[in-house]
Design a protein around this motif. Sequence first.
Motif, mmCIF file in Angstrom:
data_model
loop_
_atom_site.group_PDB
_atom_site.id
_atom_site.type_symbol
_atom_site.label_atom_id
_atom_site.label_comp_id
_atom_site.label_asym_id
_atom_site.label_seq_id
_atom_site.Cartn_x
_atom_site.Cartn_y
_atom_site.Cartn_z
ATOM 1 N N LEU A 27 0.846 -1.189 0.000
ATOM 2 C CA LEU A 27 0.000 0.000 0.000
ATOM 3 C C LEU A 27 0.882 1.240 0.000
ATOM 4 O O LEU A 27 1.841 1.333 0.778
ATOM 5 N N VAL A 28 0.570 2.225 -0.839
ATOM 6 C CA VAL A 28 1.344 3.464 -0.934
ATOM 7 C C VAL A 28 0.391 4.637 -0.830
ATOM 8 O O VAL A 28 -0.797 4.531 -1.146
ATOM 9 N N ASN A 29 0.915 5.779 -0.384
ATOM 10 C CA ASN A 29 0.069 6.965 -0.202
ATOM 11 C C ASN A 29 0.244 7.992 -1.314
ATOM 12 O O ASN A 29 -0.216 9.123 -1.177
ATOM 13 N N ARG A 30 0.925 7.604 -2.396
ATOM 14 C CA ARG A 30 1.095 8.495 -3.536
ATOM 15 C C ARG A 30 0.802 7.750 -4.822
ATOM 16 O O ARG A 30 0.997 6.534 -4.915
ATOM 17 N N SER A 31 0.356 8.487 -5.828
ATOM 18 C CA SER A 31 0.152 7.908 -7.155
ATOM 19 C C SER A 31 1.478 7.920 -7.904
ATOM 20 O O SER A 31 2.100 8.979 -8.042
ATOM 21 N N ARG B 247 -7.117 2.746 3.840
ATOM 22 C CA ARG B 247 -6.813 4.171 3.749
ATOM 23 C C ARG B 247 -6.473 4.729 5.131
ATOM 24 O O ARG B 247 -5.563 5.541 5.274
ATOM 25 N N LYS B 248 -7.194 4.257 6.157
ATOM 26 C CA LYS B 248 -6.901 4.690 7.531
ATOM 27 C C LYS B 248 -5.489 4.259 7.945
ATOM 28 O O LYS B 248 -4.768 5.024 8.610
ATOM 29 N N LEU B 249 -5.070 3.067 7.536
ATOM 30 C CA LEU B 249 -3.706 2.624 7.832
ATOM 31 C C LEU B 249 -2.680 3.549 7.182
ATOM 32 O O LEU B 249 -1.658 3.898 7.795
ATOM 33 N N LEU B 250 -2.929 3.936 5.934
ATOM 34 C CA LEU B 250 -2.006 4.840 5.256
ATOM 35 C C LEU B 250 -1.938 6.193 5.951
ATOM 36 O O LEU B 250 -0.867 6.801 6.065
ATOM 37 N N GLU B 251 -3.085 6.672 6.435
ATOM 38 C CA GLU B 251 -3.087 7.946 7.152
ATOM 39 C C GLU B 251 -2.271 7.845 8.438
ATOM 40 O O GLU B 251 -1.534 8.773 8.793
ATOM 41 N N ASP B 252 -2.410 6.717 9.148
ATOM 42 C CA ASP B 252 -1.617 6.512 10.364
ATOM 43 C C ASP B 252 -0.122 6.465 10.037
ATOM 44 O O ASP B 252 0.706 7.046 10.743
#
Length: 593
Positions: free
Chosen positions: A298-302, A332-337
């Motif tokens: 999982l990544v938080n950027r495109s 998505r919550k994991l990525l925010e954390d």
Amino acid sequence: RGRLLHARPPRKAALCGQGQEPEEAGRDLRQRPHAARPPATHDRGHGIGRGDHDGGRVEALLLESNMIKRLKPHYNILLRDDKSFPYILLRRGHRWPQISKYRGAKSGQGDYFGPFASAGAVDLTINALQRAFPLRSCSDSVLESRTRPCLQHQIKRCTAPCVGRIGKADYDVLVEEARAFLAGRSRQVQRRLTDRMTAASDALEFETAAAYRDRIKALAHIQMRQGINLPSMGDADVVAIHDEAGQACVQVFFFRSGQNYGNRAFFPRHGADDTPEAILRAFIGQFYSGREAPPLVLVNRSLEEAPLLAEALTLKAGRRVKLHRPLRGAKRKLLEDAERNAREALARRLGESTAQRRLLESLAQRFELEGAPDRVEVYDNSHISGTDAVGSMIVAGPEGYIKSAYRKFTIRSTAGDDYAMMREVLTRRFSRLIKEDPGRSGESWPDLVLIDGGAGQLGEARRVFADLGIADLAVAAIAKGPERNAGRERVFLPDRPPVALGARDPLLYFLQRLRDEAHRFAIGTHRAKRAKARVRSALDEIPGVGPRRKKALLHRFGSARGVSQAGLADLETVDGISSAVARAIHDHFRADR
């Protein structure tokens, strides 16, 4: 070569070997045979879509990541912290399987669970696991030599198979339950333990029921320590980046079988113009070049090159790897954390770097340097009456200690003479530095050399630099105060009287920390060398006598002294000892007689 490597999309020119044209290098990559692989999957939209299946570009991307890590070009995004991660190993191939911490290649028989973010996380997990599944953690040699239970059995963390306190069938049940729990089937294990506890209680076997109750509590404690657990997640890594003030932090969370195995922050080196997407793309390529990627990342950027990157990870792992940027839900919550952790870690690092930079500027002002030093090398020696003498070098910079640059030196001569030992260490260090980088174009040359000692050590350092033709290198020595009292140190500088800093001066505390770190590293190296020498046997010095022959000799004669007193005929009767080896052993112990 460093200038040819780019952290942007791989180009043929970036992958040329010496003497190859770009077209030839690209053709060689495409012609390289490789096994069939499953197609990578990517999420459509959000910049992570399906890409063309181009084996040449995939292998070029893998080659580029490996070359960047190996050659460390100055202008590329570089992952500096590249340590291997620890695992929990449930070993097979023995009557009594062992649970232990493991780091390295997965070459032994057994089940590997991880990776964990740190060795401390593994230790905590194993300690908690042993409360729930009291398996042995001792080595095979300790297991075979025990005649009574050890302390682990006394505190109920081992069932003492070494002395027959548990049967083979019952021990195998514990092994399978531990394997199931680590594989993510924790609810099944807890349900079975609950049923056994209830059955024991109904049968009025309250001590047995209490033992099951304690094991259930231990399992719950493990799950609470792991924080966020998502059983539906399976095996996945959560990778999030945050950039600020020209620096970036990448936070990686490890989930295995839906359980959180911890997280670690990384601070890759990059250029001022690199975007977070480019940094994250380079990080993922280098991070997984030396380890296997999980099925889901999982990544938080495109990422524009997500299809190519996912295909490269798939090729290396030998199975499908999915690169995904979720926009809603638990993932998505994991990525925010993870991104919040990255932001907080970067803020702490920026604060520490600012304080470190101010101290270095103060150091430059007090020592009359041209500017704040970017690299400070501190040297110290350690020995006991000249035995097991070692020298140490630690390195510090604006971002703190640079532990990858630490060096240790085994003193080859003049052991016991502190001045001569310091002269040997500095001569070896800077002779090699002159040979490797005579133009001082790299980052290995120090801006300041700090010696643990007084005027004598400073004089030796200056003589070494004069002999080597080094005339413009700042050097200082820090000596302990009277009766070795901390806080009364004096700093010796060339052609200047000693400087005594104030007892509450922040610069004094900074110099003390540098000196103490060099001292710690030197003493640790010395103790390790002394401990190794303590367990060495006189048999280790005999050519042709390895571990198996040494073991056979000790079994036959009881000790190295017994071997030394044995006659030639007695030595020849030992299994594995030929006449030539027996003669060599016999002559070795009688060479000085």
